[in-house]
Design a protein around this motif. Structure first.
Motif, short mmCIF file in Angstrom:
data_model
loop_
_atom_site.label_atom_id
_atom_site.label_comp_id
_atom_site.label_asym_id
_atom_site.label_seq_id
_atom_site.Cartn_x
_atom_site.Cartn_y
_atom_site.Cartn_z
N TRP A 227 -3.36 -2.20 -3.76
CA TRP A 227 -3.32 -1.06 -2.84
C TRP A 227 -2.31 -0.17 -3.10
N LEU A 228 -1.87 -0.07 -4.43
CA LEU A 228 -0.84 0.80 -4.88
C LEU A 228 -1.51 1.86 -5.61
N ARG A 229 -1.83 3.31 -5.05
CA ARG A 229 -2.49 4.24 -5.75
C ARG A 229 -1.74 5.37 -6.23
N ALA A 230 -2.11 5.55 -7.52
CA ALA A 230 -1.45 6.44 -8.30
C ALA A 230 -2.21 7.88 -8.51
N PHE A 231 -2.00 9.23 -8.28
CA PHE A 231 -2.48 10.28 -8.02
C PHE A 231 -2.23 11.13 -9.19
N ILE B 288 0.39 14.42 -9.47
CA ILE B 288 1.51 14.36 -8.56
C ILE B 288 2.91 13.72 -9.24
N ARG B 289 4.00 14.16 -8.79
CA ARG B 289 5.29 13.65 -9.16
C ARG B 289 5.50 12.61 -8.25
N SER B 290 5.85 11.34 -8.71
CA SER B 290 6.08 10.12 -7.86
C SER B 290 7.59 10.47 -7.18
N SER B 291 7.84 9.75 -5.94
CA SER B 291 9.02 10.10 -5.33
C SER B 291 10.17 9.34 -5.73
N GLY B 292 11.18 9.87 -5.58
CA GLY B 292 12.66 9.36 -6.00
C GLY B 292 13.67 9.65 -5.21
N ALA B 293 14.79 9.10 -5.63
CA ALA B 293 16.05 9.46 -4.83
C ALA B 293 17.33 9.03 -5.52
N VAL B 294 18.48 9.79 -5.45
CA VAL B 294 19.79 9.53 -5.76
C VAL B 294 20.40 9.03 -4.72
N VAL B 295 21.20 7.97 -5.05
CA VAL B 295 21.76 7.16 -3.85
C VAL B 295 23.14 7.06 -4.70
N LEU B 296 24.24 7.52 -3.65
CA LEU B 296 25.49 7.35 -3.84
C LEU B 296 26.19 6.30 -3.18
N VAL B 297 26.82 5.24 -3.84
CA VAL B 297 27.30 4.16 -3.28
C VAL B 297 28.89 4.27 -3.56
N ASP B 298 29.73 4.09 -2.37
CA ASP B 298 31.28 4.08 -2.50
C ASP B 298 31.90 2.67 -2.55
N SER B 299 33.12 2.51 -2.56
CA SER B 299 33.86 1.37 -3.05
C SER B 299 33.83 0.53 -1.93
N ALA C 141 0.92 -1.20 -0.11
CA ALA C 141 0.19 -0.10 0.16
C ALA C 141 1.00 1.44 0.00
N ALA C 142 0.85 1.91 -1.10
CA ALA C 142 2.00 3.10 -1.18
C ALA C 142 1.33 4.17 -2.16
N ARG C 143 1.73 5.45 -2.22
CA ARG C 143 1.21 6.27 -3.11
C ARG C 143 2.10 6.64 -3.84
N THR C 144 2.09 6.98 -5.33
CA THR C 144 2.69 7.27 -6.49
C THR C 144 1.94 8.46 -7.13
N GLY C 145 2.84 9.03 -8.04
CA GLY C 145 2.12 10.10 -9.14
C GLY C 145 1.47 9.12 -10.17
N GLU C 146 0.59 9.80 -10.91
CA GLU C 146 0.05 8.94 -12.31
C GLU C 146 0.96 9.43 -13.31
N ASP C 147 2.26 9.23 -13.38
CA ASP C 147 3.24 9.38 -14.31
C ASP C 147 4.15 8.15 -14.75
N ASN C 148 5.25 8.53 -15.56
CA ASN C 148 5.97 7.04 -16.09
C ASN C 148 6.72 6.79 -15.05
N ILE C 149 7.18 7.51 -13.95
CA ILE C 149 7.92 6.77 -12.78
C ILE C 149 6.80 6.02 -11.98
N GLY C 150 5.79 6.26 -11.70
CA GLY C 150 4.88 5.66 -11.10
C GLY C 150 4.53 4.47 -11.74
N ALA C 151 4.25 4.30 -13.24
CA ALA C 151 4.08 3.25 -13.78
C ALA C 151 5.07 2.08 -13.73
N THR C 152 6.58 2.68 -13.84
CA THR C 152 7.61 1.96 -13.88
C THR C 152 7.86 1.15 -12.34
N ILE C 153 7.37 2.05 -11.31
CA ILE C 153 7.46 1.44 -9.86
C ILE C 153 6.37 0.45 -9.79
#
Length: 313
Positions: free
Chosen positions: A89-93, A96-107, A64-76
């Motif tokens: 129960w995954l609802r697209a609004f 709304i812009r779907s949530s996102g994050a940039v993750v930096l991972v070191d060596s 059960a989560a919330r996304t936007g009704e956008d391309n990112i939401g469709a990918t999720i």
């Protein structure tokens, strides 16, 4: 306890987003322009990755989560469905812009996460009305209304509830109400510090624990899980592995812990199982890419009794 259906089910409530994971030698400690060695796009979020963990381990997972009704939401949504997670129960609004994050991972596998959530994302959870909450409920702190609905439903149904208590941008009183409502609370180390105001694990756990809690613990990276038992601080370190990427390790721990409780496993067994799942996840890059299935767990830790995972499968 026996599962109420073919295979045990965990209902997960919280954040679903899209991660852009960039790998580099070192995470910058000042403003700079750096070049990544690799890039991956993958779904993320505490409750979301916990749901995928449950599905990968052979359980039945709902999100059960919330996304936007956008391309990112469709990918999720597509990634959840490919992983075998129930998205009813995954609802697209719209708008709304779907949530996102940039993750930096070191060596060394450590990470820096910069997350975004649309401030206009609707917070109400009155539409979240499943007839069946499964055999356990898992929530994170990102959607307070959803978390309280899930945790209260679990209490009413007499099934285990697990709270992934990481750092939160919500008010202290809001977070406290969610912590109070959970049966099993597992903080991240930063989450425990934020909630209790102390860097001490033992003191923090004593402050955080409520009479209604069944279990309260905190994960602390390579040092594993700490918790209070009979008034004493206990620790269970994870198995030793060559760490490649820690992204999602805590989420995997919570998902595995909730699945073990859904199967009626003792907490001691759930801790060992969850530590092993989280450790094995860290041996591959890409967040969810390293989530193990039962066969991988058996190969990695043949000494573990995992017959219960196959019950009802």
């Amino acid at each position: 306890m026996t599962c109420s259906r073919k295979g045990c089910s965990v209902f997960c409530v919280g954040l679903a987003l899209q991660d852009t994971i960039l790998t580099l030698d070192r995470i910058p400690d000042r403003a700079a322009k750096v070049y990544a060695k690799g890039r991956r796009e993958v779904g993320g979020g505490p409750a979301a990755t916990a749901a995928v963990t449950v599905a990968r381990l052979g359980g039945h997972a709902s999100i059960a989560a919330r996304t936007g009704e956008d391309n990112i939401g469709a990918t999720i949504r597509d990634e959840f469905e490919a992983a075998g997670v129930d998205t009813a129960w995954l609802r697209a609004f719209p708008g709304i812009r779907s949530s996102g994050a940039v993750v930096l991972v070191d060596s060394s596998g450590e990470r820096l996460i910069v997350a975004y959530a649309d401030p206009e994302l609707p917070s109400a959870a009155n539409w979240l009305e499943p007839e069946d909450w499964g055999d356990a409920v898992l929530c994170d702190l990102t959607w307070p209304e959803g978390a309280l609905r899930g945790l209260n439903a679990a209490q009413a149904a007499g099934i285990p509830s697990v709270l992934d208590a990481d750092i939160s941008r919500h008010a202290a009183g809001t977070v406290a109400a969610i912590v109070d409502a959970a049966g099993h609370v597992i903080f991240s180390r930063p989450g425990l510090t934020q909630f209790t105001g102390t860097e001490s694990i033992e003191e923090g756990l004593r402050i955080a624990r409520r009479p209604s809690h069944i279990f309260v613990g905190v994960t602390d990276g390579a040092d594993g899980l700490f918790w209070l038992e009979d008034g004493e601080l206990r620790n269970a370190p994870p198995p030793s592995v060559d760490v490649v990427d820690t992204t999602g390790a805590g989420d995997a721990f919570h998902g595995a812990f909730a699945l073990a409780l859904a199967h009626g496993r003792p907490i001691a067994d759930a801790i060992v199982f969850s530590n092993t799942v989280a450790a094995l996840k860290c041996t591959r890059p890409g967040g969810r890419a390293g989530l193990p299935d039962p066969a991988a767990l058996c190969d990695f830790a043949p000494e573990l009794d995992l017959d219960w995972l196959m019950v009802g499968a």
